[in-house]
Design a protein around this motif. Structure first.
Motif, PDB file in Angstrom:
ATOM      1  N   ARG B 190      40.493  19.752  23.332  1.00 23.76           N
ATOM      2  CA  ARG B 190      40.987  18.793  22.086  1.00 23.76           C
ATOM      3  C   ARG B 190      42.477  18.664  22.031  1.00 23.76           C
ATOM      4  O   ARG B 190      43.125  17.852  21.450  1.00 23.76           O
ATOM      5  CB  ARG B 190      40.468  19.465  20.767  1.00 23.76           C
ATOM      6  N   ALA B 191      43.167  19.618  22.443  1.00 24.47           N
ATOM      7  CA  ALA B 191      44.735  19.614  22.397  1.00 24.47           C
ATOM      8  C   ALA B 191      45.288  18.849  23.760  1.00 24.47           C
ATOM      9  O   ALA B 191      46.384  18.665  23.691  1.00 24.47           O
ATOM     10  CB  ALA B 191      45.168  21.053  22.329  1.00 24.47           C
ATOM     11  N   GLN B 192      44.331  18.116  24.514  1.00 24.55           N
ATOM     12  CA  GLN B 192      44.934  17.574  25.435  1.00 24.55           C
ATOM     13  C   GLN B 192      45.757  16.130  25.198  1.00 24.55           C
ATOM     14  O   GLN B 192      44.978  15.460  23.990  1.00 24.55           O
ATOM     15  CB  GLN B 192      43.857  17.091  26.768  1.00 24.55           C
ATOM     16  N   PRO B 193      46.779  15.871  25.438  1.00 28.23           N
ATOM     17  CA  PRO B 193      47.438  14.590  25.070  1.00 28.23           C
ATOM     18  C   PRO B 193      46.567  13.352  25.316  1.00 28.23           C
ATOM     19  O   PRO B 193      45.782  13.163  26.282  1.00 28.23           O
ATOM     20  CB  PRO B 193      48.539  14.468  26.191  1.00 28.23           C
ATOM     21  N   GLY B 194      46.519  12.446  24.192  1.00 24.92           N
ATOM     22  CA  GLY B 194      45.622  11.346  24.477  1.00 24.92           C
ATOM     23  C   GLY B 194      44.330  11.622  23.995  1.00 24.92           C
ATOM     24  O   GLY B 194      43.267  10.602  24.072  1.00 24.92           O
ATOM     25  N   HIS B 195      43.952  12.716  23.441  1.00 26.91           N
ATOM     26  CA  HIS B 195      42.292  12.895  23.279  1.00 26.91           C
ATOM     27  C   HIS B 195      41.959  12.171  22.136  1.00 26.91           C
ATOM     28  O   HIS B 195      42.930  12.015  21.389  1.00 26.91           O
ATOM     29  CB  HIS B 195      42.190  14.568  22.768  1.00 26.91           C
ATOM     30  N   VAL B 196      40.694  11.707  22.211  1.00 31.70           N
ATOM     31  CA  VAL B 196      40.391  10.873  21.228  1.00 31.70           C
ATOM     32  C   VAL B 196      38.946  11.560  20.753  1.00 31.70           C
ATOM     33  O   VAL B 196      38.229  12.235  21.587  1.00 31.70           O
ATOM     34  CB  VAL B 196      40.059   9.359  21.413  1.00 31.70           C
ATOM     35  N   THR B 197      38.395  11.322  19.544  1.00 26.71           N
ATOM     36  CA  THR B 197      37.012  12.119  19.201  1.00 26.71           C
ATOM     37  C   THR B 197      36.164  11.317  19.754  1.00 26.71           C
ATOM     38  O   THR B 197      36.381   9.936  20.014  1.00 26.71           O
ATOM     39  CB  THR B 197      37.200  12.260  17.694  1.00 26.71           C
ATOM     40  N   MET B 198      34.702  11.505  19.564  1.00 28.78           N
ATOM     41  CA  MET B 198      33.713  10.613  19.814  1.00 28.78           C
ATOM     42  C   MET B 198      33.491   9.571  19.028  1.00 28.78           C
ATOM     43  O   MET B 198      33.183   8.497  19.432  1.00 28.78           O
ATOM     44  CB  MET B 198      32.462  11.451  19.516  1.00 28.78           C
ATOM     45  N   SER B 199      34.056   9.585  17.705  1.00 25.51           N
ATOM     46  CA  SER B 199      33.944   8.277  16.763  1.00 25.51           C
ATOM     47  C   SER B 199      35.133   7.531  17.158  1.00 25.51           C
ATOM     48  O   SER B 199      35.277   6.546  16.519  1.00 25.51           O
ATOM     49  CB  SER B 199      33.947   8.810  15.439  1.00 25.51           C
ATOM     50  N   GLY B 200      36.196   8.080  18.017  1.00 27.71           N
ATOM     51  CA  GLY B 200      37.272   7.188  18.164  1.00 27.71           C
ATOM     52  C   GLY B 200      38.537   7.319  17.666  1.00 27.71           C
ATOM     53  O   GLY B 200      39.635   6.676  17.903  1.00 27.71           O
TER      54      GLY B 200
END
Lengths: 203, 203
Positions: B190-200
Motif C-alpha cells: 500500500r505504501a508503494q508510489p502510485g498505489h490506488v485502492t480497489m475502488s480507485g
C-alpha cells in the motif's frame, strides 16, 4: 545431474519430463506417491512447502517449483518458446489460463475420481469443477479449430502444458468425443520429434 | 487510448488497474457486471470466449486476456519486472502459483460468499477451496516472513498479483489475523508510489 521430484501419473510432472525429453536433457527422478499422506522429503518441502510436485533440483542445489515456470526456464532459447515478445505474452496468456481454469478443474477432478476414488464424497466439488473445465475445453476447441498450435503456428510450451491433462481428461470425467479440433491437435502433439508418453514410452 | 473491460470488485481487473496506475498509463473502462448472466459484449467475447474480465483492447484493435499476462506485458522494461532471467522465472513461479491455488480458491470463495451470496448452496465447494486456499496463504506467510517482497527484494508484478485477492481474503472467509508477515507485506504494498485502492482512490 538434474533431480526431479516426480509423480508419474501427474500431468504437471509429465510437462517437465516432456520438455526434457524433447531437449534430450538427462535427469534422475525421486518418485512421490501423491495419494499418500506420508511426510514429503525435506528437500522437496524446502522448495515447495505444500509438498507438491514437480520440483526440480539443479546441480548447485537450487530448486525450481511450478511446472509452467519450469517449462519457461527450459523453453528459453529453444524452438519451444518463441523469441518475439508479443508471442511470448500470448504463450503466457495460455499458460495462466491452463493453471487457473484447466488444471484446477480437470486435473483436480481426475485426482478425486481416478486416484483418490472419492467421486461420491466430492460429488458437489466435482460438479462445480466440471462446469468450469468444460468451459476450458470449449475455449481450447474454438482456438484449435482455427489454429494448428496455440501460439504462432508452432508447437510450444503452451501446447505441452495443455497436452498434459487434456489427453487424460476422460479420467476426470471429461468427454473429448465432440471436440474434433482438440483430437486432431492431440495427434499433432504426439507426432512431435522426441515425444514420450506419460508412462515414459516412445509413442 | 487503451480500453479495459473491467469489473471494479474483481481482483484480476484490479491487478491491471494497479500496474497502469503505477505506470501512469491512461485508459478507458467498460464496466461488466460479473454477477449478471446477461450476454457479454461481442468485443469482449472475441478476445475471451468465456466472457471473463479483464480484457484489454489496444489502439490497433488487438486484445489481451489473462490478468497476469497483462501484468507481464506492462512490467517488461520497468522496475516492476526484473531483467534477470532467473528472477523472471521466479516471478513466473509465483504468478502461476497465484492463478493455480490462490485465485482459484480465495477469489472463487469470495465470489460465491460475498457476491453471489450462495454460501449455503456451495458449502462443499467452499470447504474444499478453503483448505487449498489456507495452504496458499501458509506458503505466502512462510515466504514473506523471510522476504520483504516476493522476488529479489523489490516490489514487482508478483506482489501486485498476490495483493489483489489477499487484501480482500476476508470476503472469502479467510482470516489474516494470525499471519503477521502477510499483514506487514500488505502495508508495504500500500505504501508503494502510485498505489490506488480497489475502488480507485489514493490510499
Amino acid at each position: 545431474m538434474l533431480k526431479l521430484f516426480n509423480a508419474t501419473p501427474s500431468g504437471n510432472c509429465y510437462k517437465v519430463r516432456l520438455i526434457l525429453a524433447h531437449l534430450g536433457v538427462p535427469y534422475d527422478t525421486v518418485e512421490i506417491d501423491v495419494t499418500s499422506s506420508e511426510p514429503r522429503p525435506p528437500e522437496l518441502l524446502a522448495h515447495n512447502p505444500l509438498g507438491k510436485v514437480p520440483v526440480l533440483i539443479f546441480d548447485d542445489g537450487r530448486g525450481m517449483a511450478e511446472s509452467n515456470s519450469i517449462l519457461w526456464h527450459f523453453g528459453r532459447g529453444t524452438p519451444y518458446l518463441p523469441d518475439d515478445e508479443d508471442d511470448r505474452t500470448e504463450v503466457l496468456r495460455w499458460l495462466f489460463f491452463e493453471q487457473n481454469i484447466h488444471e484446477s478443474t480437470i486435473a483436480v477432478n481426475r485426482f478425486l475420481i481416478s486416484y483418490l476414488d472419492r467421486a461420491d464424497h466430492f460429488a458437489d466439488v466435482i460438479a462445480f469443477n466440471h462446469r468450469r473445465g468444460v468451459g476450458a475445453l470449449d475455449t481450447m476447441e474454438r482456438h484449435l479449430s482455427e489454429h494448428e498450435f496455440f501460439v504462432g503456428g508452432c508447437y510450444s510450451i503452451a501446447d505441452i502444458a495443455f497436452y498434459a491433462y487434456t489427453h487424460v481428461a476422460d479420467e476426470g470425467g471429461f468427454e473429448l468425443g465432440s471436440r474434433p479440433a482438440i483430437q486432431c491437435w492431440l495427434d499433432r502433439v504426439r507426432a512431435q520429434p522426441g515425444h514420450v508418453t506419460m508412462s515414459g514410452d516412445a509413442p
